[in-house]
Design an enzyme around this catalytic site. Structure first.
Site, PDB file in Angstrom:
ATOM      1  N   SER A 123      41.113  46.045   3.218  1.00 21.57           N
ATOM      2  CA  SER A 123      42.424  45.859   2.605  1.00 21.57           C
ATOM      3  C   SER A 123      42.256  45.450   1.141  1.00 21.57           C
ATOM      4  CB  SER A 123      43.243  44.853   3.416  1.00 21.57           C
ATOM      5  OG  SER A 123      44.578  44.796   2.997  1.00 21.57           O
ATOM      6  N   HIS A 230      50.485  47.754   3.647  1.00 23.55           N
ATOM      7  CA  HIS A 230      50.145  48.930   4.442  1.00 23.55           C
ATOM      8  C   HIS A 230      51.311  49.297   5.373  1.00 23.55           C
ATOM      9  CE1 HIS A 230      46.410  47.847   2.673  1.00 23.55           C
ATOM     10  NE2 HIS A 230      46.326  46.747   3.393  1.00 23.55           N
TER      11      HIS A 230
END
Length: 356
Positions: A123, A230
């Site tokens: 991430s 996301h």
């Protein structure tokens, strides 16, 4: 132009991996700041660029402030880069900082036995990986993640994220389709065979947690995060982020950077800004990323950053050796381990494992 998409087996067994948001903890980076001149320089540069004492928040908290997306994102990046610089310093690297853009840059400046064949970040950790690969200088990466955090906090989607343990991404997708078919929640991270992260608006995530519990999830843990990354709605800040990235130079990577959105290496520096815009709203393909590296000969994963969150995910995906670099003792042990020849090239076969 660097193109890494068709890599076969690689010479080095090392992959460097970097943690993302959620790994922050009060005290992060303090020990390496006190022990390493180059790590100290990274924190001092961060304080100057940001205009506030990021170092003080990392070292002393409070935790509530460190958890704020606008603080957490630069804090995690800074801590990882400081540890990477300290690793180079302790390895007697004479070339100067890895993260200042001078040649050789990034991990290409490390002694040969410590150079990884791949870098990747989970991430937000992808930005640390881009610094390690020489794509971004630390100063540019810091400005970028600071702006990303600001945009997310002021213009981004509102909602929640949670880790779901004991179910695969496909299993969770099926529950989502039956529970929140309007797109109010998604699988944000495919972290392993039986661990995923969900993201969405608060109501949808709450309903989904109830449904997942009834469907057999072993454990569900809310994440310490200010907004749902996301997740498609977070893409609303993509245009602003793209405009900001036009002020930054993206160089070709010196080592393959395995991208979150594809699970394969970025093709070139010029294509990375587009991928980072997609990164806001698309799934993190961590399971695919780890398998990509392991299947091509990365048999030792070195996590560089606060804690051991990423190695905890890696060990449930591939049968590989795990090394952590989070403070001076672990840093020195990592160098000794590699140089002693304990780490040797060799393919690693992915294997299913029990979740946390």
């Amino acid at each position: 132009m660097a193109r890494f998409g068709n890599l076969g087996p690689v010479a080095s067994p090392l992959a460097f991996v970097f943690p993302g948001q959620g790994s922050q903890i009060v005290g992060m980076g303090r020990a390496v700041y006190e022990a390493s001149a180059r790590a100290r320089a990274v924190f001092e540069e961060a304080d100057r660029i940001l205009g506030y004492k990021l170092s003080e928040i990392c070292f002393n908290g409070p935790a509530e402030r460190l958890d704020d997306t606008r603080i957490a994102q630069p804090a995690i990046l800074t801590t990882s880069v400081a540890l990477l610089e300290a690793l180079a310093e302790d390895a007697a690297d004479p070339t100067g900082r890895l993260s200042d853009g001078r040649e050789p840059r990034g991990v290409a400046a490390l002694p040969e036995e410590l150079r990884p064949s791949f870098v990747a970040g989970h991430s937000l950790g992808e930005f640390s990986a881009l610094v390690a690969a020489g794509v971004l200088t630390f100063s540019d990466a810091l400005r970028l993640v600071s702006e990303r955090g600001r945009l997310a906090a002021t213009k981004g989607a509102r909602g929640a994220m949670a880790a779901v343990i004991g179910m695969s991404a496909a299993d969770v997708d099926r529950v989502i389709a039956a529970t929140v078919p309007d797109g109010g929640a998604v699988v944000a991270n495919d972290n392993g065979p039986a661990q995923v992260t969900i993201a969405g608006d608060n109501d949808s995530v709450a309903r989904l947690i109830q449904a997942l519990t009834k469907s057999g999830a072993r454990k569900i843990l809310p994440l310490r995060i200010s907004g749902p990354f996301h997740f498609p709605a977070m893409g609303a800040i993509g245009g602003d982020l793209a405009s900001f990235m036009r002020t930054i130079r993206f160089r070709d990577p010196v080592v393959p950077v395995v991208a979150n959105t594809s699970g394969a290496p970025h093709e070139s520096g010029a294509r990375i800004p587009e991928a980072l815009v997609r990164h806001l709203s698309q799934r993190v393909e961590w399971l695919r990323s780890v398998r990509f590296m392991a299947e091509r000969g990365a048999s030792t994963f070195v996590e560089i950053g606060a804690g051991q969150v990423v190695n905890g995910l890696v060990k449930r995906i591939a049968d590989v050796k795990l090394i952590n670099v989070s403070d001076p003792p672990s840093l020195r042990e990592a160098i000794r381990t590699v140089r002693a020849g304990i780490v040797r090239p060799g393919p690693a076969s992915p294997t299913p494992a029990e979740p946390q």
